[in-house]
Design a protein around this motif. Structure first.
Motif, PDB file in Angstrom:
ATOM      1  N   ALA A 177     -18.979   4.464   8.450  1.00 49.84           N
ATOM      2  CA  ALA A 177     -19.713   4.490   9.523  1.00 49.84           C
ATOM      3  C   ALA A 177     -19.847   3.359  10.601  1.00 49.84           C
ATOM      4  CB  ALA A 177     -21.202   4.973   9.326  1.00 49.84           C
TER       5      ALA A 177
ATOM      6  N   THR B  19     -20.754   0.629  10.506  1.00 55.38           N
ATOM      7  CA  THR B  19     -21.701  -0.390  10.690  1.00 55.38           C
ATOM      8  C   THR B  19     -21.613  -1.815   9.773  1.00 55.38           C
ATOM      9  OG1 THR B  19     -23.008   1.606  10.206  1.00 55.38           O
ATOM     10  CG2 THR B  19     -24.396  -0.548  10.456  1.00 55.38           C
TER      11      THR B  19
ATOM     12  N   SER C  90     -11.443   2.718   4.039  1.00 56.37           N
ATOM     13  CA  SER C  90     -11.753   1.916   5.439  1.00 56.37           C
ATOM     14  C   SER C  90     -11.715   2.588   6.702  1.00 56.37           C
ATOM     15  CB  SER C  90     -10.929   0.718   5.321  1.00 56.37           C
ATOM     16  OG  SER C  90     -11.406   0.018   3.958  1.00 56.37           O
TER      17      SER C  90
ATOM     18  N   VAL D   4       1.802   0.957  -6.334  1.00 55.72           N
ATOM     19  CA  VAL D   4       1.938   0.254  -7.332  1.00 55.72           C
ATOM     20  C   VAL D   4       1.388   0.923  -8.547  1.00 55.72           C
ATOM     21  CG1 VAL D   4       1.153  -1.906  -8.308  1.00 55.72           C
ATOM     22  CG2 VAL D   4       1.774  -1.842  -5.912  1.00 55.72           C
TER      23      VAL D   4
ATOM     24  N   THR E 203     -18.421  -4.253   5.661  1.00 52.86           N
ATOM     25  CA  THR E 203     -19.477  -5.604   5.833  1.00 52.86           C
ATOM     26  C   THR E 203     -18.649  -6.683   4.775  1.00 52.86           C
ATOM     27  OG1 THR E 203     -21.134  -3.992   6.352  1.00 52.86           O
ATOM     28  CG2 THR E 203     -21.605  -6.534   6.198  1.00 52.86           C
TER      29      THR E 203
ATOM     30  N   ASP F  37       0.822  -1.200  -0.009  1.00 49.68           N
ATOM     31  CA  ASP F  37      -0.169   0.259  -0.043  1.00 49.68           C
ATOM     32  C   ASP F  37       0.986   1.114  -0.044  1.00 49.68           C
ATOM     33  OD1 ASP F  37      -1.902   1.995   0.812  1.00 49.68           O
ATOM     34  OD2 ASP F  37      -3.224   0.511   1.160  1.00 49.68           O
TER      35      ASP F  37
ATOM     36  N   HIS G 288     -18.632  -0.301  -2.666  1.00 47.00           N
ATOM     37  CA  HIS G 288     -19.392   0.954  -2.341  1.00 47.00           C
ATOM     38  C   HIS G 288     -19.924   1.052  -0.916  1.00 47.00           C
ATOM     39  CE1 HIS G 288     -23.385  -1.599  -2.434  1.00 47.00           C
ATOM     40  NE2 HIS G 288     -22.767  -2.225  -3.228  1.00 47.00           N
ATOM     41  N   HIS G 289     -21.175   0.930  -0.572  1.00 53.36           N
ATOM     42  CA  HIS G 289     -21.815   1.568   0.794  1.00 53.36           C
ATOM     43  C   HIS G 289     -21.227   0.287   1.895  1.00 53.36           C
ATOM     44  CE1 HIS G 289     -23.943   5.320  -0.344  1.00 53.36           C
ATOM     45  NE2 HIS G 289     -23.585   4.846  -1.398  1.00 53.36           N
TER      46      HIS G 289
HETATM   47  C1  FAD Z   1     -18.938   7.923   4.802  1.00 50.20           C
HETATM   48  C2  FAD Z   1     -18.797   6.404   4.339  1.00 50.20           C
HETATM   49  C3  FAD Z   1     -19.403   5.822   5.427  1.00 50.20           C
HETATM   50  C4  FAD Z   1     -19.370   4.317   5.141  1.00 50.20           C
HETATM   51  N1  FAD Z   1     -19.977   3.517   5.997  1.00 50.20           N
HETATM   52  C5  FAD Z   1     -20.069   2.127   5.799  1.00 50.20           C
HETATM   53  C6  FAD Z   1     -20.581   1.454   6.903  1.00 50.20           C
HETATM   54  O1  FAD Z   1     -21.087   1.816   7.794  1.00 50.20           O
HETATM   55  N2  FAD Z   1     -20.572  -0.108   6.705  1.00 50.20           N
HETATM   56  C7  FAD Z   1     -19.819  -0.460   5.619  1.00 50.20           C
HETATM   57  O2  FAD Z   1     -19.764  -1.849   5.501  1.00 50.20           O
HETATM   58  N3  FAD Z   1     -19.131   0.148   4.727  1.00 50.20           N
HETATM   59  C8  FAD Z   1     -19.295   1.244   4.803  1.00 50.20           C
HETATM   60  N4  FAD Z   1     -18.628   2.325   3.668  1.00 50.20           N
HETATM   61  C9  FAD Z   1     -18.133   1.740   2.714  1.00 50.20           C
HETATM   62  C10 FAD Z   1     -16.565   1.038   3.040  1.00 50.20           C
HETATM   63  O3  FAD Z   1     -15.800   2.066   3.908  1.00 50.20           O
HETATM   64  C11 FAD Z   1     -15.821   0.896   1.706  1.00 50.20           C
HETATM   65  O4  FAD Z   1     -16.636   0.078   0.973  1.00 50.20           O
HETATM   66  C12 FAD Z   1     -14.441   0.201   2.016  1.00 50.20           C
HETATM   67  O5  FAD Z   1     -13.736   0.913   3.140  1.00 50.20           O
HETATM   68  C13 FAD Z   1     -13.692  -0.165   0.758  1.00 50.20           C
HETATM   69  O6  FAD Z   1     -12.612  -0.871   1.226  1.00 50.20           O
HETATM   70  P1  FAD Z   1     -11.366  -1.234   0.266  1.00 50.20           P
HETATM   71  O7  FAD Z   1     -10.455  -1.920   1.000  1.00 50.20           O
HETATM   72  O8  FAD Z   1     -11.825  -1.516  -1.176  1.00 50.20           O
HETATM   73  O9  FAD Z   1     -10.848   0.572  -0.078  1.00 50.20           O
HETATM   74  P2  FAD Z   1      -9.769   1.230   0.741  1.00 50.20           P
HETATM   75  O10 FAD Z   1     -10.053   1.324   2.169  1.00 50.20           O
HETATM   76  O11 FAD Z   1      -9.822   2.797   0.236  1.00 50.20           O
HETATM   77  O12 FAD Z   1      -8.486   0.595   0.512  1.00 50.20           O
HETATM   78  C14 FAD Z   1      -7.796   0.727  -0.613  1.00 50.20           C
HETATM   79  C15 FAD Z   1      -6.327   1.003  -0.218  1.00 50.20           C
HETATM   80  O13 FAD Z   1      -5.431   0.931  -1.507  1.00 50.20           O
HETATM   81  C16 FAD Z   1      -4.463   1.804  -1.600  1.00 50.20           C
HETATM   82  N5  FAD Z   1      -3.997   2.335  -2.834  1.00 50.20           N
HETATM   83  C17 FAD Z   1      -4.609   2.690  -3.629  1.00 50.20           C
HETATM   84  N6  FAD Z   1      -3.773   3.069  -4.911  1.00 50.20           N
HETATM   85  C18 FAD Z   1      -3.032   2.304  -4.446  1.00 50.20           C
HETATM   86  C19 FAD Z   1      -1.564   2.063  -5.321  1.00 50.20           C
HETATM   87  N7  FAD Z   1      -1.426   2.419  -6.603  1.00 50.20           N
HETATM   88  N8  FAD Z   1      -0.575   1.500  -5.046  1.00 50.20           N
HETATM   89  C20 FAD Z   1      -0.876   0.911  -3.543  1.00 50.20           C
HETATM   90  N9  FAD Z   1      -1.646   1.072  -2.849  1.00 50.20           N
HETATM   91  C21 FAD Z   1      -2.839   1.781  -3.194  1.00 50.20           C
HETATM   92  C22 FAD Z   1      -4.772   3.078  -0.471  1.00 50.20           C
HETATM   93  O14 FAD Z   1      -3.968   3.858  -0.034  1.00 50.20           O
HETATM   94  C23 FAD Z   1      -5.766   2.235   0.314  1.00 50.20           C
HETATM   95  O15 FAD Z   1      -5.335   2.035   1.636  1.00 50.20           O
HETATM   96  C24 FAD Z   1     -18.610   3.785   3.906  1.00 50.20           C
HETATM   97  C25 FAD Z   1     -18.018   4.389   3.020  1.00 50.20           C
HETATM   98  C26 FAD Z   1     -17.850   6.102   3.397  1.00 50.20           C
HETATM   99  C27 FAD Z   1     -17.001   6.734   2.367  1.00 50.20           C
END
Ligand code: FAD
Length: 416
Positions: A48, A50, A44, A225, A384, A35, A379-380
């Motif tokens: 919220a 949840t 992440s 990356v 979970t 990362d 997405h949302h």
């Molecule tokens: C306001 C809000 C409220 C939410 N509430 C909820 C909830 O209550 N319950 C729920 O289930 N979900 C909720 N979500 C959704 C949830 O947070 C996301 O779906 C989830 O965090 C996505 O996780 P991820 O690991 O895909 O992405 P991320 O957490 O964004 O992780 C992606 C990672 O990739 C890294 N990265 C990006 N590009 C590169 C690169 N080129 N090289 C190396 N690393 C890279 C980033 O630095 C990051 O650490 C909410 C989202 C928001 C915005």
């Protein structure tokens, strides 16, 4: 010089990437997480909190289309659109609206319900392994409606949840106020989800998971990356300003940034982002005993370890624009309507939900190469779905068939 070599490299240390890495490790792989930033500091970080096995009703809906004029042009709306951005991203906007047709919504709901039925099997073993039960509170969630009109608009969603076996109970005002006496906004009714839980510190949870992953022999490298090159027997992973690495397989779990991993196939998919915001009132967490969503206004209030967090709303404005202070003002205003005597928020945050226009994640092999696995678009509900996504990814990496149908999450649905 020989390159560092792993069985699997996971790009992204958010909930999805870290859970994928842990499940891959559990099936015996030598795994590295890459990362550009510290684990758990992307989207992440600020959600919220949840844990929502009930979250099968997508934002796409015929009701959304009907409400669009009001949502788009009201001064106080949970939805905000940057028109210049929308104009340059019309195909995604139109595809999202196309997925509001009733038959599409039914397909999306069924596909989300299908994966959500398995979330505990993906989440709980990791939480237990990391000794993180203390960060997860099992006390249900209340999603409240202030008006009869808003409640009636939600009836098709309630019926859909019931059809798909989600435990949902409709509560009247009296019981809601007994359960959460600090609420001050008008209440007509609420949905109560007894199986919901909440996380007291989403970033802290990811840090615990990573700690466990490392102590079980996993590796971590802070790397940005830029792309991957799948070859016949290996994948080369190209990093900005650092040596390339090699892995037998690579998992693209870079959330809303996944398209930037060139050569992975992710760049060809219609991934965009729904921006969301949070504010935190430190020390005010005792006002609630569970998550309370305020449906008309598109956010949840969650009693977290360090304070009361209000998180949600949707802004369509892409990855590059800075935080929009008007969206913070909106949440702050709603916080003051929801609770009396709150001061000003101490933390303001913008995050990017990774979203495909059909509100289904991509959890599949890439069309580019069998050595590339894609895990993004949650997405949302990515907090979970992270655990179960990781479990599916480990199955795919091992050549095992997951124990439920995952065809709805295939990347190739966009190529058909
Ligand atoms: C306001 C809000 C409220 C939410 N509430 C909820 C909830 O209550 N319950 C729920 O289930 N979900 C909720 N979500 C959704 C949830 O947070 C996301 O779906 C989830 O965090 C996505 O996780 P991820 O690991 O895909 O992405 P991320 O957490 O964004 O992780 C992606 C990672 O990739 C890294 N990265 C990006 N590009 C590169 C690169 N080129 N090289 C190396 N690393 C890279 C980033 O630095 C990051 O650490 C909410 C989202 C928001 C915005």
């Amino acid at each position: 010089m020989t390159k560092e070599n792993f069985d699997v490299a996971v790009v992204g240390a958010g909930m999805v990437g870290v859970c994928s890495a842990m499940w891959l490790q559990r099936s015996g792989k030598r795994v590295v997480i890459l990362d550009k930033n510290a684990p758990g500091t992307g989207t992440s970080y600020g959600n919220a909190g949840t844990y929502a096995p009930f979250g099968c009703v997508p934002l796409n809906s015929p009701q959304l289309v009907k409400s669009l004029p009001k949502l788009l042009f009201s001064k106080s709306s949970p939805l905000s659109v940057d028109w210049a951005y929308a104009a340059t991203h019309l195909p995604w906007m139109l595809a999202f609206l196309k997925n509001c047709a009733p038959e599409k919504v039914e397909h999306i709901t069924a596909a989300l319900a299908n994966i959500l039925a398995h979330v505990d099997a993906g989440f709980d073993p990791l939480i237990d392994a990391a000794g993180a039960r203390d960060l997860v509170v099992a006390n249900g969630a209340i999603y409240a409606f202030s008006t009869k009109a808003a409640y009636e608009k939600a009836l098709p969603g309630i019926a859909a949840r019931e059809r798909h076996g989600v435990a949902v109970k409709v509560l009247d005002e009296g019981p809601i106020r007994e359960m959460e006496p600090a609420l001050r906004m008008p209440i007509h009714k609420a949905m109560y989800f007894s199986e919901a839980r909440h996380v007291l510190d989403p970033k802290g949870l990811i840090e615990r998971l990573v700690k466990q992953f490392l102590s079980d022999g996993g590796s971590w490298r802070q790397r940005e990356v830029s792309g991957v090159t799948p070859l016949e027997d290996i994948v080369e992973i190209h990093c900005q300003g650092a040596d390339d690495l090699e892995a037998g397989q690579v998992v693209v779990a870079a959330g809303a940034h996944s398209k930037s991993i060139r050569g992975s196939g992710a760049e060809t998919l219609p991934l965009d982002c729904e921006r969301g915001y949070h504010i935190v009132f430190r020390g005010e967490q005792d006002r609630l005993s569970r998550v309370v969503g305020w449906q008309e206004h598109g956010f949840n209030a969650t009693p977290m370890g360090a304070g009361l967090r209000l998180a949600g709303t949707v802004e369509l404005a892409g990855l590059k624009k800075p935080l929009n202070p008007q969206r913070i003002d909106y949440l702050t205003d709603k916080a003051h309507q929801m609770f009396s005597g709150l001061g000003e928020p101490e933390e303001e945050w913008l995050g990017h939900r990774p979203t495909l226009p059909d509100s289904l994640p991509v959890i599949s092999r890439s069309a580019r190469s069998d050595r590339v696995l894609l895990a993004f678009g949650h997405h949302h509900i990515g907090l979970t779905l992270g655990g179960i996504t990781g479990r599916i990814i480990a199955d795919l990496a091992e050549g095992r068939v997951p124990n439920f149908d995952i065809s709805a999450y295939a990347a190739e649905r966009f190529q058909r």
